[in-house]
Write a protein that holds these residues in place. Structure first.
Motif, mmCIF file in Angstrom:
data_model
loop_
_atom_site.group_PDB
_atom_site.id
_atom_site.type_symbol
_atom_site.label_atom_id
_atom_site.label_comp_id
_atom_site.label_asym_id
_atom_site.label_seq_id
_atom_site.Cartn_x
_atom_site.Cartn_y
_atom_site.Cartn_z
ATOM 1 N N LEU A 170 -19.866 9.521 20.997
ATOM 2 C CA LEU A 170 -18.765 8.840 21.984
ATOM 3 C C LEU A 170 -18.268 10.124 22.823
ATOM 4 C CD1 LEU A 170 -16.437 6.643 20.113
ATOM 5 C CD2 LEU A 170 -17.564 6.018 22.228
ATOM 6 N N CYS A 236 -22.699 2.633 25.965
ATOM 7 C CA CYS A 236 -21.417 3.327 26.316
ATOM 8 C C CYS A 236 -21.367 4.906 26.247
ATOM 9 C CB CYS A 236 -20.287 2.790 25.062
ATOM 10 S SG CYS A 236 -18.606 3.374 25.410
ATOM 11 N N GLU A 242 -10.871 6.962 27.432
ATOM 12 C CA GLU A 242 -10.942 6.071 26.374
ATOM 13 C C GLU A 242 -11.961 6.425 25.310
ATOM 14 O OE1 GLU A 242 -8.847 4.578 29.600
ATOM 15 O OE2 GLU A 242 -11.052 5.091 29.697
ATOM 16 N N ASN A 243 -13.088 6.984 25.779
ATOM 17 C CA ASN A 243 -14.209 7.435 24.693
ATOM 18 C C ASN A 243 -13.482 8.357 23.928
ATOM 19 O OD1 ASN A 243 -15.880 6.041 26.841
ATOM 20 N ND2 ASN A 243 -17.610 7.189 26.082
ATOM 21 N N LEU A 295 -16.162 -0.384 25.072
ATOM 22 C CA LEU A 295 -15.520 0.223 24.304
ATOM 23 C C LEU A 295 -14.388 -0.752 23.609
ATOM 24 C CD1 LEU A 295 -14.405 3.438 26.228
ATOM 25 C CD2 LEU A 295 -15.469 3.326 24.144
#
Length: 324
Positions: A170, A236, A242-243, A295
């Motif tokens: 991520l 993603c 947000e990751n 996400l």
């Protein structure tokens, strides 16, 4: 060449059964040894259940054979008709494990051309001796508790590695080559642990608990969620705030992964991240939108991962029912 405990118990039990049958002057004493061989099982419960089924099947088989032999005589046709009647009834009454052994005892009546009480008692005597020795042999089963705890520790360690590897993907992008190997190792450990826990449960006649069976079932469900998250990671790849937040949550989960963690703090962190999604600025490009949507899906999956643990903790951990 390795000789296992079950082999030793089977060999010793068969010899003892034959000797006992001979001491009682039963004919076809060797059949008692064969019955013991066929009745020594992997667990105590299975041995006892099997014994009950074979006693019922013996009663049924001898009853049918007695009627047919007295009507049709002691001949192959009567024996074939006996099988035509007995086998479907054994299936109907769920006592199929006794078909072969009971039929062997019926052949004794056929050979002796008699259904007298002497031969009926002889058949029941052989069956009872063989089953009793098998059950006594199975009373000793080495405890698997140490191995269960070892697997539990290994599973939690492997699951931490999976979580950390997912968080690294991520943060940095690019799928890790280690994820598949970690997940495969986790699956193998869980399969072994579930089988071991169920065998251990079935070897306890008193003071039983489903704790470890349910614990490993819970980890299997969580492993399924991790596999789903891993599949979604390929879609993603944008380095967003947000990751980073979700990656940090995976690391936090790995650090706190333990059977006694109620996961309430982690669930609150997930709710906070959902609030962040709702209140943050909307995506400006298609790529950002798709990244945000994936996400959001992964966050829902991860919430399910935590909920699985919470349900388990609420049901079992306060009771501490870990006797196996």
């Amino acid at each position: 060449m390795k000789i296992g405990l079950r082999t030793i118990k089977t060999a010793a039990g068969a010899a003892i059964a034959i000797l006992i049958a001979e001491q009682f002057h039963l004919s076809y004493a060797v059949s008692a040894g064969i019955i013991t061989i066929l009745s020594v099982q992997n667990t105590k419960k299975k041995s006892i259940t099997l014994a009950g089924q074979r006693i019922l099947s013996t009663a049924l088989a001898l009853g049918i054979a007695t009627i047919l032999f007295n009507i049709l005589g002691f001949n192959p046709i009567a024996f074939g008709l006996y099988l035509l009647i007995f086998i479907p009834l054994a299936v109907e009454f769920s006592i199929t494990d006794g078909i072969v052994v009971s039929s062997v005892l019926v052949t004794h009546l056929l050979i002796e051309k008699s259904t007298s009480l002497q031969w009926i008692f002889n058949s029941f005597g052989l069956m009872l001796i063989g089953l009793t020795i098998a059950i006594l042999a199975n009373l000793y089963m080495p405890s698997s508790e140490k191995k269960v705890h070892e697997l539990q520790t290994n599973i939690e360690s492997t699951m931490k590695l999976v979580l950390l590897d997912l968080s690294g993907t991520l943060r940095n992008g690019g799928l890790s080559q280690l994820q598949n190997s970690y997940l495969e190792k986790l699956t193998q450990e869980l399969d072994e642990a579930v089988l071991l826990a169920r065998n251990q449960y079935n070897n306890q006649l008193f003071g039983q608990s489903y704790y470890y069976i349910k614990y490993f079932d819970m980890r299997q469900m969580q492993a399924h969620v991790l596999r789903q998250i891993k599949e979604d990671l390929g879609q993603c790849q944008l380095p967003t705030l947000e990751n980073e937040k979700l990656a940090g949550m995976l690391i936090q989960t790995a650090e706190k992964l333990h059977e006694d963690n109620p996961a309430n703090e982690l669930m609150q962190e997930i709710q906070n991240l959902f609030d962040h999604f709702r209140n943050s600025e909307l995506p400006k490009t298609r790529a950002e939108f798709e990244n945000r949507a994936m996400l959001f899906k992964m966050l829902n999956d991860f919430m399910h991962f935590i909920e699985i643990k919470q349900v388990f903790y609420q049901e079992f951990s306060p009771k501490k029912e870990k006797v196996i």
